[in-house]
Scaffold this motif. Structure first.
Motif, PDB file in Angstrom:
ATOM      1  N   VAL A  41      40.364  39.340  49.798  1.00 38.91           N
ATOM      2  CA  VAL A  41      41.642  39.034  50.134  1.00 38.91           C
ATOM      3  C   VAL A  41      42.729  39.114  49.010  1.00 38.91           C
ATOM      4  CG1 VAL A  41      42.949  37.212  51.129  1.00 38.91           C
ATOM      5  CG2 VAL A  41      40.712  37.378  51.849  1.00 38.91           C
ATOM      6  N   LEU A  42      42.659  38.384  47.960  1.00 40.29           N
ATOM      7  CA  LEU A  42      43.326  38.763  46.838  1.00 40.29           C
ATOM      8  C   LEU A  42      43.775  40.085  46.486  1.00 40.29           C
ATOM      9  CD1 LEU A  42      42.526  35.860  44.440  1.00 40.29           C
ATOM     10  CD2 LEU A  42      44.331  35.799  45.610  1.00 40.29           C
ATOM     11  N   GLY A  43      42.905  40.949  46.487  1.00 37.26           N
ATOM     12  CA  GLY A  43      43.247  42.302  45.991  1.00 37.26           C
ATOM     13  C   GLY A  43      44.109  43.114  47.060  1.00 37.26           C
ATOM     14  N   GLY A  44      44.018  42.866  48.412  1.00 32.23           N
ATOM     15  CA  GLY A  44      44.805  43.161  49.513  1.00 32.23           C
ATOM     16  C   GLY A  44      45.956  42.808  49.394  1.00 32.23           C
ATOM     17  N   GLU A  45      46.304  41.536  48.919  1.00 30.76           N
ATOM     18  CA  GLU A  45      47.742  41.002  48.753  1.00 30.76           C
ATOM     19  C   GLU A  45      48.272  41.422  47.523  1.00 30.76           C
ATOM     20  OE1 GLU A  45      47.523  36.682  48.945  1.00 30.76           O
ATOM     21  OE2 GLU A  45      46.736  36.477  50.945  1.00 30.76           O
ATOM     22  N   MET A  46      47.654  41.653  46.582  1.00 30.01           N
ATOM     23  CA  MET A  46      47.941  42.047  44.940  1.00 30.01           C
ATOM     24  C   MET A  46      48.126  43.709  45.028  1.00 30.01           C
ATOM     25  SD  MET A  46      45.780  39.671  43.046  1.00 30.01           S
ATOM     26  CE  MET A  46      46.167  40.382  41.377  1.00 30.01           C
ATOM     27  N   SER A  47      47.551  44.443  46.329  1.00 32.97           N
ATOM     28  CA  SER A  47      47.720  45.829  46.147  1.00 32.97           C
ATOM     29  C   SER A  47      46.571  46.302  45.066  1.00 32.97           C
ATOM     30  CB  SER A  47      49.164  46.499  46.054  1.00 32.97           C
ATOM     31  OG  SER A  47      49.794  46.155  47.222  1.00 32.97           O
ATOM     32  N   MET A  48      45.355  45.737  44.999  1.00 34.27           N
ATOM     33  CA  MET A  48      44.655  46.130  43.999  1.00 34.27           C
ATOM     34  C   MET A  48      43.138  45.911  44.451  1.00 34.27           C
ATOM     35  SD  MET A  48      44.421  44.590  40.051  1.00 34.27           S
ATOM     36  CE  MET A  48      45.989  45.466  39.491  1.00 34.27           C
ATOM     37  N   SER A  49      42.221  46.850  43.946  1.00 39.92           N
ATOM     38  CA  SER A  49      40.945  46.840  44.407  1.00 39.92           C
ATOM     39  C   SER A  49      40.232  45.505  43.964  1.00 39.92           C
ATOM     40  CB  SER A  49      40.214  48.348  43.873  1.00 39.92           C
ATOM     41  OG  SER A  49      39.824  47.985  42.513  1.00 39.92           O
ATOM     42  N   LYS A  50      39.096  45.357  44.648  1.00 37.59           N
ATOM     43  CA  LYS A  50      38.447  44.226  44.187  1.00 37.59           C
ATOM     44  C   LYS A  50      37.507  44.311  42.750  1.00 37.59           C
ATOM     45  CE  LYS A  50      34.308  41.382  45.708  1.00 37.59           C
ATOM     46  NZ  LYS A  50      33.405  41.145  46.772  1.00 37.59           N
ATOM     47  N   GLN A  52      39.006  46.322  40.373  1.00 34.50           N
ATOM     48  CA  GLN A  52      39.964  45.999  39.341  1.00 34.50           C
ATOM     49  C   GLN A  52      40.194  44.672  38.848  1.00 34.50           C
ATOM     50  OE1 GLN A  52      42.502  49.294  41.095  1.00 34.50           O
ATOM     51  NE2 GLN A  52      43.241  49.287  38.841  1.00 34.50           N
ATOM     52  N   THR A  53      40.282  43.933  40.059  1.00 32.83           N
ATOM     53  CA  THR A  53      40.675  42.542  39.865  1.00 32.83           C
ATOM     54  C   THR A  53      39.473  41.458  39.075  1.00 32.83           C
ATOM     55  OG1 THR A  53      41.950  42.642  41.897  1.00 32.83           O
ATOM     56  CG2 THR A  53      41.132  40.357  41.062  1.00 32.83           C
ATOM     57  N   GLY A  54      38.211  42.085  39.453  1.00 27.76           N
ATOM     58  CA  GLY A  54      36.924  41.488  39.008  1.00 27.76           C
ATOM     59  C   GLY A  54      36.913  41.813  37.381  1.00 27.76           C
ATOM     60  N   VAL A  55      37.336  43.287  37.029  1.00 29.31           N
ATOM     61  CA  VAL A  55      37.363  43.662  35.582  1.00 29.31           C
ATOM     62  C   VAL A  55      38.329  42.659  35.010  1.00 29.31           C
ATOM     63  CG1 VAL A  55      38.149  45.334  34.130  1.00 29.31           C
ATOM     64  CG2 VAL A  55      36.774  45.849  35.958  1.00 29.31           C
ATOM     65  N   PRO A  62      44.691  41.483  30.919  1.00 29.11           N
ATOM     66  CA  PRO A  62      45.250  42.247  32.160  1.00 29.11           C
ATOM     67  C   PRO A  62      46.706  42.740  31.982  1.00 29.11           C
ATOM     68  CG  PRO A  62      45.369  39.850  32.406  1.00 29.11           C
ATOM     69  CD  PRO A  62      44.547  40.027  31.264  1.00 29.11           C
ATOM     70  N   THR A  63      47.227  43.378  32.764  1.00 32.53           N
ATOM     71  CA  THR A  63      48.303  43.949  32.453  1.00 32.53           C
ATOM     72  C   THR A  63      49.433  42.809  33.031  1.00 32.53           C
ATOM     73  OG1 THR A  63      48.540  44.606  34.963  1.00 32.53           O
ATOM     74  CG2 THR A  63      48.044  46.178  33.242  1.00 32.53           C
ATOM     75  N   GLU A  64      50.783  42.854  32.504  1.00 36.83           N
ATOM     76  CA  GLU A  64      51.685  41.618  33.098  1.00 36.83           C
ATOM     77  C   GLU A  64      51.925  41.890  34.503  1.00 36.83           C
ATOM     78  OE1 GLU A  64      56.423  40.866  32.245  1.00 36.83           O
ATOM     79  OE2 GLU A  64      55.292  41.939  30.673  1.00 36.83           O
ATOM     80  N   ALA A  65      51.865  43.010  34.887  1.00 40.06           N
ATOM     81  CA  ALA A  65      52.123  43.062  36.642  1.00 40.06           C
ATOM     82  C   ALA A  65      50.925  42.498  37.191  1.00 40.06           C
ATOM     83  CB  ALA A  65      52.222  44.396  37.059  1.00 40.06           C
ATOM     84  N   PHE A  66      49.641  42.536  36.707  1.00 32.40           N
ATOM     85  CA  PHE A  66      48.659  42.045  37.622  1.00 32.40           C
ATOM     86  C   PHE A  66      48.788  40.310  37.382  1.00 32.40           C
ATOM     87  CE2 PHE A  66      44.492  39.709  37.023  1.00 32.40           C
ATOM     88  CZ  PHE A  66      43.661  40.073  38.205  1.00 32.40           C
ATOM     89  N   ILE A  67      49.273  39.848  36.336  1.00 29.36           N
ATOM     90  CA  ILE A  67      49.221  38.444  36.061  1.00 29.36           C
ATOM     91  C   ILE A  67      50.251  37.867  36.976  1.00 29.36           C
ATOM     92  CG2 ILE A  67      50.090  36.515  34.558  1.00 29.36           C
ATOM     93  CD1 ILE A  67      48.808  37.992  32.240  1.00 29.36           C
ATOM     94  N   VAL A  68      51.330  38.426  37.055  1.00 28.32           N
ATOM     95  CA  VAL A  68      52.613  37.996  38.050  1.00 28.32           C
ATOM     96  C   VAL A  68      52.050  38.011  39.475  1.00 28.32           C
ATOM     97  CG1 VAL A  68      54.779  38.781  38.935  1.00 28.32           C
ATOM     98  CG2 VAL A  68      54.459  38.636  36.249  1.00 28.32           C
ATOM     99  N   ALA A  69      51.312  39.167  39.722  1.00 32.96           N
ATOM    100  CA  ALA A  69      50.891  39.362  41.239  1.00 32.96           C
ATOM    101  C   ALA A  69      49.903  38.204  41.478  1.00 32.96           C
ATOM    102  CB  ALA A  69      50.298  40.788  41.492  1.00 32.96           C
TER     103      ALA A  69
END
Length: 540
Positions: A41-50, A52-55, A62-69
């Protein structure tokens, strides 16, 4: 075991390169646990695969954009700015850890030519190790890219196979109907399309097997590269090699709309052929990359996985990979296939890991959850009844995962129409959730929602149901935000309860206010948007 409210797998160990990176990963995990959302669910809201999120949540900076999202998706609005500042400060520390002093370095002056030669040799070894570390980081990025490609390709192919199954069934029915009529071109065309669809399904299954094998090969390479990185970083005394952010490329998405081409009697089949060709190309490219990396890591060619299954599918690592695959299938909505995978996995996990292992309990939980999602609610209830005593014994009565298991059990009981038992389960669960997790926790809010809906279904308590939704809605809005899917669903259920209580005019007004928000946040074709539109038409 720490599954999310709708199922999910436990957190793995954090493998961070320095204390700041570990602290950052722990903070982000707490935000994920607190919001109650799955990684899918988080991956969908953040436009990122599950994947990548798990890594990133496993300790990679993480990238700054990932933290903000992630903070925007998991933290209440009024706390986001502060939490974001804290996380970004930790990221800065993780990227630039304090350098370690080298004791005795100033004493090198004046110690003579012998020491200078020794120092130069040490510096040369450091440079050589630094170069090897840089190459290892590049290899890790390539492995991650190949693994992400395979992860996405598995999902695409599973969906394609599901669609092809339905297409074969529909074409077979069409052919059988045409056989009852005089022979003609229509029958020949239907038979041609059916044969083509059956052949495409076989090709899709073959490509799926290859993609799954690439997943396993990439996981093996990832473990070896990680071990090599640890050795090299130790050799360099924890020296960082600059920015280690992996340049992960995304898998090209198969177009949903057909490309412009010449007129065809079977455009759907043409699109499927194009998608299968693309899948084969991705598998070929990943196979080349993974085999090259295996060779670079000094593995003999005979040991390379060449589109063959793993030697030991019952090893703990293979069990973990199988659990991850089954969860991905479930997240994609293919509950029947997920049931098969969990059914095959549970006996092996019980034998190898033990009945009380988190992965065994997690597999049983997801098996029961998908059984209910597939429509077999009575069977799901049996599975949950067997699971709840074990979860309670191992984790305790007040553990979050015990409460989640009880919630999903009550949900399936409600689907069978046994309102009396459902109400009894929810009354007990709501008290325990409020006491243990707090009134604003997502699991508590979900339990309150189901409780209010069940009161409404009882038939003679509509005003009480409206009152419960009136009390719940402000809490959802304050805690989750006005645009959260759970808040929108609560508004929809509230409007339905108002209508069932006899106030059609007020219900239509609530649907009129809700429909634009659903359209804006989820889109005009989302099932919840369409259902809201149907309710409005029904109650006008």
């Amino acid at each position: 075991m720490t599954p999310k409210a709708g199922g999910g797998r436990p957190w793995g160990p954090i493998r961070a390169e320095n204390p700041a990176a570990r602290k950052l990963a722990e903070m982000l995990r707490r935000h994920v646990d607190g919001c109650g959302k799955t990684l899918a669910v988080l991956g969908g809201e953040m436009s990122m695969s599950k994947a990548q999120t798990g890594v990133y949540l496993a300790g990679k900076v993480p990238t700054e954009a990932f933290i903000v999202a992630l903070i925007n998706a998991t933290v209440r609005h009024e706390l986001r700015e502060r939490r974001q500042e804290e996380a970004l400060a930790l990221r800065e520390q993780a990227l630039r850890p304090a350098p370690r002093t080298t004791t005795g370095a100033p004493a090198a002056v004046g110690l003579g030519a012998g020491y200078a030669v020794e120092l130069a040799a040490a510096q040369a070894r450091q440079i050589e190790t630094y170069d090897r570390l840089t190459r290892a980081l590049e290899q890790r990025a390539e492995v991650e890219r190949a693994k992400n490609n395979s992860d996405k390709l598995v999902m695409v192919l599973l969906n394609m196979i599901h669609q092809l199954d339905r297409r074969v069934t529909d074409l077979a029915k069409e052919r059988d109907q045409l056989r009852a009529q005089p022979a003609g071109e229509a029958l020949e065309d239907a038979e041609r399309k059916l044969a083509r669809a059956e052949e495409q399904e076989q090709r899709a299954r073959a490509e799926l097997q290859r993609a799954e094998e690439k997943q396993r090969q990439a996981e093996d390479l990832e473990a070896r590269v990680t071990a090599q990185l640890r050795r090299l970083t130790d050799e360099l005394d924890r020296l960082r090699a600059g920015d280690t952010t992996s340049p992960i490329d995304t898998l090209p998405v198969v177009a949903d709309e057909p490309q412009e081409h010449h007129a065809s009697t079977d455009p759907v089949g043409d699109d499927i052929d194009a998608a299968l060709a693309h899948a084969g190309q991705v598998n070929d490219e990943d196979n080349t990359t993974l085999n090259r990396l295996t060779s670079e890591l000094n593995e003999p060619a005979a040991g390379v996985v060449q589109d063959n299954p793993p030697d030991n599918p019952k090893s703990p690592k293979s069990l973990e990979a199988r659990l991850s695959q089954a969860e991905e299938v479930a997240d994609a909505g293919n509950h029947e296939r997920a049931i098969v995978l969990f059914n095959e996995l549970i006996p092996d996990a019980t034998q190898i890991l033990g009945t009380d292992h988190p992965d065994t309990l997690n597999a049983r939980h997801n098996h029961a959850l998908n059984t209910g999602s597939a429509g077999s609610h009575e069977r799901a209830i049996v599975l949950f009844n067997e699971l709840i005593p074990d979860v309670t014994r191992i984790l305790g009565t007040d553990h979050r995962d015990t409460l989640i298991t009880r919630y999903n059990h009550a949900l399936n009981v409600g689907k069978t129409g046994d309102k009396e038992l459902t109400m009894a389960l929810l009354n007990d669960l709501l008290l325990d959730c409020t006491r243990t997790l707090g009134p604003d926790h997502p699991v508590t809010l979900n339990t309150r929602h189901m409780h209010a809906a069940t009161v409404g279904l009882a038939g003679d308590n509509q005003q009480q149901a409206v009152a419960l939704f009136d009390a719940l809605l402000p809490d959802c809005t304050r805690t989750l935000g006005p645009d959260h899917p759970d808040t929108l669903r609560t508004r929809q259920s509230h409007a339905v309860s108002v209508r069932e209580a006899g106030d059609s005019e007020q219900a239509v007004a609530l649907f009129d206010a809700l429909l634009p928000d659903y359209t804006r946040t989820l889109g005009p074709l989302h099932p919840d948007t369409r259902q809201t539109r149907a309710y409005r038409r029904k109650y006008l």
